[in-house]
Design a protein around this motif. Structure first.
Motif, PDB file in Angstrom:
ATOM      1  N   ILE A 166      19.900 -31.673 -24.590  1.00 36.22           N
ATOM      2  CA  ILE A 166      21.018 -32.603 -24.722  1.00 36.22           C
ATOM      3  C   ILE A 166      21.582 -32.954 -23.362  1.00 36.22           C
ATOM      4  N   THR A 176      20.222 -38.618 -18.214  1.00 35.78           N
ATOM      5  CA  THR A 176      19.273 -39.716 -18.018  1.00 35.78           C
ATOM      6  C   THR A 176      19.641 -40.968 -18.818  1.00 35.78           C
ATOM      7  N   LEU A 177      20.687 -40.905 -19.623  1.00 33.04           N
ATOM      8  CA  LEU A 177      21.095 -42.036 -20.450  1.00 33.04           C
ATOM      9  C   LEU A 177      21.374 -43.312 -19.642  1.00 33.04           C
ATOM     10  N   SER A 201      17.718 -44.511 -18.987  1.00 31.96           N
ATOM     11  CA  SER A 201      16.835 -44.712 -20.132  1.00 31.96           C
ATOM     12  C   SER A 201      17.337 -45.792 -21.080  1.00 31.96           C
ATOM     13  N   ARG A 219      19.937 -33.032 -20.511  1.00 28.50           N
ATOM     14  CA  ARG A 219      18.981 -33.951 -19.881  1.00 28.50           C
ATOM     15  C   ARG A 219      19.134 -35.353 -20.472  1.00 28.50           C
ATOM     16  N   THR A 220      19.296 -35.441 -21.778  1.00 22.99           N
ATOM     17  CA  THR A 220      19.471 -36.738 -22.430  1.00 22.99           C
ATOM     18  C   THR A 220      20.719 -37.436 -21.910  1.00 22.99           C
TER      19      THR A 220
END
Length: 80
Positions: A3, A9-10, A13, A5-6
């Motif tokens: 989570i 990188t949001l 990405s 990392r998500t």
């Protein structure tokens, strides 16, 4: 860790994913318009008008008409 990392990188990405989606939508629209039989039928009508107006010869008309009819047959065959 997944989570975190998500979330980190949001900002990268999300726009990249959006660009990919837009590119896919544009490609689908172009493909749909290119394989529309009405486009070829309109080209055939324009070709006939050019012949009647004396802009092209009968031989030029027949050659161009054969190309358009072949394309129309291919479109219709692909559509089933």
């Amino acid at each position: 860790m997944g989570i975190l990392r998500t979330l980190l990188t949001l900002p990268i990405s999300l726009p990249v994913g959006g660009i990919g989606w837009v590119a896919n939508q544009v490609a689908q629209a172009v493909d749909q318009q290119w394989h529309d039989p009405r486009r070829v039928e309109a080209a055939l009508l324009a070709l006939e008008r050019r012949l009647e107006a004396g802009e092209i010869t009968e031989e030029q008309f027949e050659a161009a008409e054969a190309e358009q009819l072949a394309e129309l047959a291919a479109i219709r065959a692909a559509r089933g």
